[in-house]
Design an enzyme around this catalytic site. Structure first.
Site, short mmCIF file in Angstrom:
data_model
loop_
_atom_site.label_atom_id
_atom_site.label_comp_id
_atom_site.label_asym_id
_atom_site.label_seq_id
_atom_site.Cartn_x
_atom_site.Cartn_y
_atom_site.Cartn_z
N ASN A 50 -2.26 71.00 52.37
CA ASN A 50 -3.98 69.68 52.57
C ASN A 50 -2.97 68.37 52.59
O ASN A 50 -1.96 67.99 51.37
CB ASN A 50 -4.75 69.80 51.38
N GLU A 105 -11.89 65.41 46.02
CA GLU A 105 -11.67 63.47 45.81
C GLU A 105 -12.57 63.20 46.90
O GLU A 105 -13.04 61.98 46.16
CB GLU A 105 -10.28 63.55 46.57
N SER A 152 -2.30 73.31 41.94
CA SER A 152 -0.94 73.07 41.72
C SER A 152 -0.31 74.00 41.81
O SER A 152 1.07 74.33 41.19
CB SER A 152 -1.17 72.54 39.98
N GLU A 154 -10.98 75.42 43.70
CA GLU A 154 -10.08 74.81 43.06
C GLU A 154 -10.39 74.01 41.77
O GLU A 154 -11.25 73.04 41.98
CB GLU A 154 -9.77 73.19 43.57
N GLY A 175 -3.61 68.47 41.21
CA GLY A 175 -2.26 67.27 41.06
C GLY A 175 -2.48 66.83 39.76
O GLY A 175 -1.83 66.10 39.20
N HIS A 230 -13.74 69.05 49.39
CA HIS A 230 -12.74 68.61 48.34
C HIS A 230 -13.18 67.74 47.54
O HIS A 230 -14.01 66.72 46.92
CB HIS A 230 -11.31 67.35 49.25
N LYS A 265 -3.54 65.06 52.22
CA LYS A 265 -4.32 64.02 51.82
C LYS A 265 -3.66 63.07 53.02
O LYS A 265 -3.70 63.00 53.37
CB LYS A 265 -3.95 64.07 50.05
C1 PEP Z 1 -5.47 69.42 47.31
O1 PEP Z 1 -5.56 69.08 47.30
O2 PEP Z 1 -6.66 70.84 47.54
C2 PEP Z 1 -4.60 70.60 45.39
C3 PEP Z 1 -4.84 71.63 45.22
O3 PEP Z 1 -3.65 69.88 45.05
P1 PEP Z 1 -2.24 69.83 44.32
O4 PEP Z 1 -1.63 71.50 45.21
O5 PEP Z 1 -1.60 69.28 45.07
O6 PEP Z 1 -2.76 69.98 43.01
#
Ligand code: PEP
Length: 254
Positions: free
Chosen positions: A10, A100, A216, A170, A176, A98, A12
């Site tokens: 992803n 976000e 992460s 998630e 993040g 997601h 983003k």
């Molecule tokens: C994501 O954007 O779905 C995500 C898990 O980000 P990160 O791996 O940076 O935590």
């Protein structure tokens, strides 16, 4: 049928077109092994979908995904992207819900149910994201919270349709933040999600559905996370922007 093991990137809202092309070139130059049951998916920013599709579209076990789409077929929705548009450029996956988008763009469970429906009606595979915020985890209410997300966005689907959905768990507190759920915490939630699917659709159907972990994921923790029996790969943000990291994550799939 053995369910698919998936490493999904992803990006983003990161990278210029030139940087995105370079990243894909770097990835393609590195040795990676995608076995028959494995897949790598690249969720790139909308303006780069065609570039990514051109570079990756003809590769076996590799797919390109959009990061979002709209719930309506077409019309006066300035700035939105329809499922038909994605189809017309050969993109057959889309990340939906997601955290976000839920947080900054107020996407609700019922709204996401509409998006899921239009994707499935048009042969586009949703990668449906769910997961709890920190205060819910601290209160020990994460199963209830994720259960409601599944209920309100997915469980109206038929058994045939639910097998076409990829689920990504998630936990928001791990996205993040550099704070990964432990492999035990991930397995526990993935087992819960699969049990909910089994309760709704039966075990045979539940066993076909890929459930990815996100939060992460890095080369250094992917092997242990993916080794969990109900963790079928990962949805990866930060580490998917570094070619060496993402190739190692692909190579960590079981
Ligand atoms: C994501 O954007 O779905 C995500 C898990 O980000 P990160 O791996 O940076 O935590």
């Amino acid at each position: 049928m053995m369910r698919k093991q998936i490493a999904a990137a992803n990006w983003k809202m990161n990278l210029t077109l030139q940087q995105g092309e370079q990243l894909i070139n770097d990835l393609l130059a590195k040795p990676h092994s995608l076995k028959e049951n494995q897949q790598a998916i690249f969720a790139v920013p909308a303006p780069y979908l065609m570039m990514a599709q051109e570079k990756l579209g003809n590769k076996e076990r590799v797919a390109v995904a959009a990061q979002n789409c709209y719930s309506k077929k077409s019309g006066a929705y300035t700035g939105e992207i329809s499922v038909e548009m994605l189809q017309s450029i050969g993109v057959h996956y889309v990340v939906l819900g997601h955290s976000e988008r839920r947080e900054y763009f107020n996407e609700s469970n019922p709204f996401l149910a509409e998006k899921i429906d239009i994707c499935l009606a048009n042969g586009v595979t949703p990668i449906f994201c769910c997961g709890e915020p920190l205060q819910i985890r601290e209160a020990g209410k994460q199963n209830e919270f994720v259960g409601t997300q599944l209920n309100e966005s997915l469980f109206h689907l038929s058994a045939a349709d639910i097998t076409k959905v990829v689920i990504a768990y998630e936990p928001i507190w791990a996205i993040g933040t550099g704070k990964t759920a432990s492999s035990d915490q991930a397995q526990e939630m993935h087992a819960f999600i699969r049990a909910e699917l089994a309760h709704q659709y039966g075990k045979e159907t539940a066993d076909q559905i890929s459930i990815l972990y996100g939060g992460s994921v890095k080369a250094s923790n992917a092997v242990e996370l993916f080794a969990q029996p109900d963790v079928d790969g990962g949805l990866v943000g930060g580490a998917s922007l570094i070619a060496d990291e993402f190739v190692a994550i692909i190579n960590a799939l079981k």
